[in-house]
Every structure is written in C-alpha cells, then in structure tokens.
Write a protein that holds these residues in place. Structure first.
Motif, mmCIF file in Angstrom:
data_model
loop_
_atom_site.group_PDB
_atom_site.id
_atom_site.type_symbol
_atom_site.label_atom_id
_atom_site.label_comp_id
_atom_site.label_asym_id
_atom_site.label_seq_id
_atom_site.Cartn_x
_atom_site.Cartn_y
_atom_site.Cartn_z
ATOM 1 N N LYS A 70 0.848 -1.193 0.000
ATOM 2 C CA LYS A 70 0.000 0.000 0.000
ATOM 3 C C LYS A 70 0.886 1.246 0.000
ATOM 4 O O LYS A 70 2.066 1.213 0.377
ATOM 5 C CB LYS A 70 -0.910 0.029 1.227
ATOM 6 C CG LYS A 70 -0.185 0.324 2.527
ATOM 7 C CD LYS A 70 -1.163 0.551 3.684
ATOM 8 C CE LYS A 70 -0.410 0.923 4.976
ATOM 9 N NZ LYS A 70 -1.345 1.175 6.099
ATOM 10 N N SER A 71 0.312 2.359 -0.448
ATOM 11 C CA SER A 71 0.980 3.654 -0.363
ATOM 12 C C SER A 71 0.510 4.356 0.900
ATOM 13 O O SER A 71 -0.684 4.349 1.229
ATOM 14 C CB SER A 71 0.638 4.495 -1.587
ATOM 15 O OG SER A 71 1.161 5.799 -1.467
ATOM 16 N N ALA A 72 1.453 4.966 1.628
ATOM 17 C CA ALA A 72 1.112 5.650 2.874
ATOM 18 C C ALA A 72 2.139 6.755 3.129
ATOM 19 O O ALA A 72 3.259 6.710 2.609
ATOM 20 C CB ALA A 72 1.102 4.662 4.041
ATOM 21 N N ALA A 85 4.898 -2.753 2.851
ATOM 22 C CA ALA A 85 4.298 -4.094 2.892
ATOM 23 C C ALA A 85 3.288 -4.147 4.028
ATOM 24 O O ALA A 85 3.616 -3.828 5.172
ATOM 25 C CB ALA A 85 5.381 -5.149 3.082
ATOM 26 N N THR A 86 2.064 -4.527 3.717
ATOM 27 C CA THR A 86 1.028 -4.638 4.745
ATOM 28 C C THR A 86 1.049 -5.993 5.436
ATOM 29 O O THR A 86 0.479 -6.144 6.515
ATOM 30 C CB THR A 86 -0.360 -4.416 4.124
ATOM 31 O OG1 THR A 86 -0.573 -5.381 3.077
ATOM 32 C CG2 THR A 86 -0.466 -3.007 3.539
ATOM 33 N N SER A 87 1.704 -6.965 4.831
ATOM 34 C CA SER A 87 1.922 -8.274 5.446
ATOM 35 C C SER A 87 3.098 -8.936 4.744
ATOM 36 O O SER A 87 3.661 -8.390 3.791
ATOM 37 C CB SER A 87 0.657 -9.151 5.346
ATOM 38 O OG SER A 87 0.268 -9.319 3.995
ATOM 39 N N PHE A 88 3.475 -10.104 5.217
ATOM 40 C CA PHE A 88 4.676 -10.783 4.739
ATOM 41 C C PHE A 88 4.621 -11.046 3.234
ATOM 42 O O PHE A 88 3.591 -11.438 2.687
ATOM 43 C CB PHE A 88 4.852 -12.107 5.487
ATOM 44 C CG PHE A 88 6.019 -12.933 5.020
ATOM 45 C CD1 PHE A 88 7.308 -12.633 5.441
ATOM 46 C CD2 PHE A 88 5.829 -13.999 4.157
ATOM 47 C CE1 PHE A 88 8.386 -13.394 5.015
ATOM 48 C CE2 PHE A 88 6.899 -14.766 3.729
ATOM 49 C CZ PHE A 88 8.182 -14.458 4.158
ATOM 50 N N GLY A 108 5.241 -4.212 7.344
ATOM 51 C CA GLY A 108 5.636 -2.882 7.783
ATOM 52 C C GLY A 108 6.887 -2.339 7.119
ATOM 53 O O GLY A 108 7.181 -1.146 7.235
ATOM 54 N N GLU A 109 7.647 -3.207 6.424
ATOM 55 C CA GLU A 109 8.841 -2.729 5.736
ATOM 56 C C GLU A 109 8.476 -1.820 4.572
ATOM 57 O O GLU A 109 7.491 -2.050 3.871
ATOM 58 C CB GLU A 109 9.649 -3.902 5.181
ATOM 59 C CG GLU A 109 10.626 -4.536 6.137
ATOM 60 C CD GLU A 109 11.614 -5.423 5.399
ATOM 61 O OE1 GLU A 109 12.497 -4.867 4.709
ATOM 62 O OE2 GLU A 109 11.499 -6.645 5.509
#
Length: 480
Positions: free
Chosen positions: A95-97, A112-115, A332-333
């Motif tokens: 995702k973009s944040a 990355a929102t998950s692995f 989270g990366e």
C-alpha cells in the motif's frame, strides 16, 4: 537505473561552474525583508522591490499556476485504478502511505502490509502505460558510446601513439553526454504537453499525480537561490556536489525545445517546462516515465528488497517491466529499490561513482545508510586522477543480537586508505565543517523547511563521515 544516466559520463562534464556564494548576513537580512514587504503588499514581480527581490532570491519560477492536490490519497487511488485498467499489477500486500504516519502531508512511500516471500512479483508494468519518447534506443546508444571509449583506450595505450588533443577529446565526450540529456529534455517537453491535455491524455492519472502530488519542488533545480547559496557555502570549492541545483530546463534544453516546437504545438510556458524537467530529473528513466514503479524509494544494503527481473526487459526497449522481491519482506517494511545497484544497464559500473552526493544533487534528498562517498582530494603530485580519489562506504553496525545500533557506524574503504597528504586534506575539511556549524545554523533560518532540513542533514552526513574516515585511518599504516 533511470536515475543514473546523467552521471555515466560525470567525469567528462565540463560545466564545472564555481559561483561566488558568500552572502553577508546584512545582505541576507535585507533580501528577506524585501521578500516580506513584497508578499505583505501583494505586489507582483512588476514592482521595483519585487522585481529586485525575485532576481536576487530565485532562479526558478514558483509553481503558483500548477495546483497542488487537495488529496494525495485520492490521486494515488485514481492512478492505481488507471494502472490496473491497463493491465498493471501491484502485489496485494503493498500500500501507499505517508512516510510520517503522523503527518498526512508528508511524502508517500510504498509499504508491505503483510509478509511477502522472496521471488514474488511486486509490480508488473505494461508497456502501454509507459510515457516515453520516440527515437533511438537508449541502450544501443550506451553500447555504442562504451565501444567508442574502449577503442579510444586501446589506441591510447599503443606504444607509439601520438598524444591526444585534450580539447578534441572533451568536445567529443561532451557531445555524447548531451545526447542523453537531449532525450531527457524531449521527455520533459512531451510530459508538459500531456499535462496541457488534462483528461484527454491517455496517461492523465499518472501525469496529474506527478505534477500535483509528487513534490517536484524538492528537486534541487527548484530550490531558492538563497538555499542554493547556503548549500554552496557548506560544500565550498572542493566537496561534492558542486554546481548544486544548476540543472535547469532553460540551460540544458533550448535547442531541443526549438526543434520540438517546430513539430508539436506547445506553448512556451516556462513554469510548466521547468516543472516537467524537474519531474523527469527526479522520476524519469532517461527517455521514459514508469508508473507505480517510480513510487518505490531508494535504499541500498540490507534495506534493498525489490529489483527488476532481468536487464533484457528494459523500459528503454518499450517492453513490459516486472519487478520481484529479492528477499523476504516483513510486514511494515518500506519497499526499496536501488538507484545505483539495480539490475539494469543504466546501473552498470556506477555503484561507486554515482553516490550519496550525486543522489542529493539529482533528487534533493540525503540517502539513508549505507552512504558512499567518492571524494576528489585535490592532492598535489597525483598524476593519475584515480589515485587522488578516496572512496568509502559508511553503514550502521549490527549488534550481537542482529539489531541495528543507530549510534554506531562502520567504515569500509573501497579505494585504498588515505595517504598522509589525503589524510591532511580530510582533517582540513573536517576542521572547516566543525567551525561552520554555528554560522550555517544561522544561515538556514528563513529558508523553506525542506531546504533547511536537507542542508543540515547533509552537513551532519559530511561531518560524521569525515570523522569516522579520519578515526579509521589511525588504525591503518599511512603511506606517503
């Protein structure tokens, strides 16, 4: 990668302009008072004060007529929808944040929102979404230039060869250098035309995002003249990058613009062209703009986690582009690519020549660790330019538990360690930088926040790098 084309011949660039950058404190204060007076009175540049102030404080056109978006999030949503409708694919766990989660106005990045497992496709960019110019293939042009250089080297090292005329050599290489610049100029012109088309452009969501959401005003060519002047005071006459912020459309692209306007109907909107040029410098892949992939930020070392599948699938050939995870990516990366260690022909041989100062000079940010410096030490008596270069990398230390220690740094010499003359050069600049701290902190006051913060961040980067380089040399036998 696309970011590096203008530095593949950096040693041949002859536009080494050393401007006089010292500004007295009284003059700086007077200029700022003039600016404030002009703004408070709402005067245009036609007024005497404002005309003088504009000349003294800026060599770029403020982007007043290019509206900034009210919602970066909405622009990105429209961009992603357009991308998908044209066959583009983005990994569902990305995702973009905002980079600062507490500030929605901060620049966005991809996370990355998950692995994500190593080898999984991160993005697929269809060729029809690439905004590119027509003409000679850039990769073929590079190969021709490299072949020419190899032939020159072979001739140069023959036993009885006559000494080359330096002026002729520089003229030939300058012409080769600008052949790439010309393509970037043409891409800027095409981008400006697409922006004028608004919704009629087939690339409308991407073009709108680049002009109205991407902070192209952070590119050094858009900095205020005072910001560039303070930066020049920081680096002096010897530290890189020199000629900071001197890459202007008006300086590089006049001939290309004249030829382009004979074939295309494009208004002479200086502001729009300079903005388009800044976008191409900051996001372009030489002669092409690549949607979504250009939203991935740069970082090397253990943070690098995404790259192209192979060099054969290059954007310069007009092919589809596929990028994959080159290692496992944890939740989270941030997604990171490399601007100088990418799997593309434009990254060949530039890992240690297009480094931290060059990245700053092109894009306006100080790269995070690891940082590399390639310093011309200007040591008398070095007949070979390569022998006067000091090249090293500085990175964060990993402790015994595998965690990063943000307070400890480690240096790796890529060139030979400094000799006694080079060490003296390092110590001299370290002393100058140390003594500069107080006056520099005062000089940056009143600058736009981004310019102020970037100058001080680069100051800290130089100071800490020189400090550890000097300290590490104490444990190495110093040659004369």
């Amino acid at each position: 990668m696309w970011f590096l084309s203008k530095f593949l011949h950096i040693s041949l660039l002859v536009l080494r302009l050393h401007s006089n950058t010292a500004i007295a404190a009284a003059e700086t204060k007077q200029i700022q008072e003039q600016i404030n007076t002009c703004e408070s009175q709402g005067e245009s540049n036609e007024g005497n004060v404002c005309t003088a102030t504009t000349t003294a404080t800026a060599n770029h056109i403020p982007p007043s007529s290019i509206p900034k978006t009210k919602s970066v999030k909405n622009d990105i949503k429209e961009l992603f929808e357009w991308f998908a409708s044209n066959g583009g694919i983005i990994h569902p766990n990305i995702k973009s944040a905002p980079m600062d989660p507490n500030d929605n106005t901060s620049p966005h990045a991809m996370f990355a929102t998950s692995f994500i497992k190593e080898g999984e496709q991160i993005v697929f960019v269809p060729s029809k979404t690439l905004l590119r110019i027509d003409g000679e293939n850039v990769e073929e042009e590079y190969e021709e230039e490299e072949d020419d250089e190899e032939e020159e080297d072979d001739e140069y090292y023959e036993d009885d060869v006559e000494e080359e005329d330096d002026d002729d050599y520089e003229d030939d290489d300058e012409e080769e250098y600008y052949s790439v610049i010309d393509q970037e100029c043409e891409l800027a012109l095409k981008l400006a035309k697409e922006y004028e088309l608004k919704e009629k452009s087939e690339f409308a969501p991407h073009v709108k995002y680049m002009f109205e959401s991407y902070p192209f005003e952070h590119v050094p060519s858009r900095w205020s003249t005072r910001g560039k002047s303070v930066f020049a005071t920081l680096v002096g006459d010897e530290l890189p990058p020199q000629n900071f912020g001197e890459k202007l459309f008006s300086e590089y692209c006049q001939e290309v613009e004249n030829n382009y306007n004979e074939e295309e109907e494009l208004g002479n909107d200086e502001e729009l062209l300079e903005a388009a040029w800044s976008i191409v410098v900051g996001r372009g892949w030489i002669d092409v703009l690549v949607p979504v992939y250009d939203m991935f930020n740069h970082r090397n070392g253990r943070w690098l986690n995404v790259d192209n599948v192979d060099q054969i699938n290059s954007a310069q050939d007009g092919n589809d582009i596929s990028a994959v995870a080159i290692r496992d990516i944890e939740e989270g990366e941030q997604i990171h690519i490399s601007y100088n260690e990418c799997n593309d022909f434009t990254c060949d041989g530039v890992a240690y020549t297009f480094v931290t100062p060059d990245i700053l000079n092109d894009y306006g940010f100080v790269e995070q660790y690891p940082r590399r410096f390639n310093l011309e030490t200007f040591v008398d008596g070095d007949d070979d330019d390569d022998e006067s270069l000091l090249t090293f990398e500085i990175d964060l230390v990993v402790d015994s538990t595998g965690d990063l220690n943000k307070d400890d740094l480690i240096l790796k010499w890529i060139s030979s360690p400094p000799n006694i003359h080079q060490l003296t050069w390092l110590k001299g600049h370290f002393e100058r930088l140390t003594n500069l701290e107080s006056s520099l902190s005062q000089e940056v006051e009143g600058l736009p926040d981004y310019e102020k913060n970037t100058i001080m961040e680069y100051y800290d980067a130089l100071l800490s790098s020189f400090k550890i380089a000097i300290e590490s040399s104490a444990t190495i036998p110093i040659s004369t």
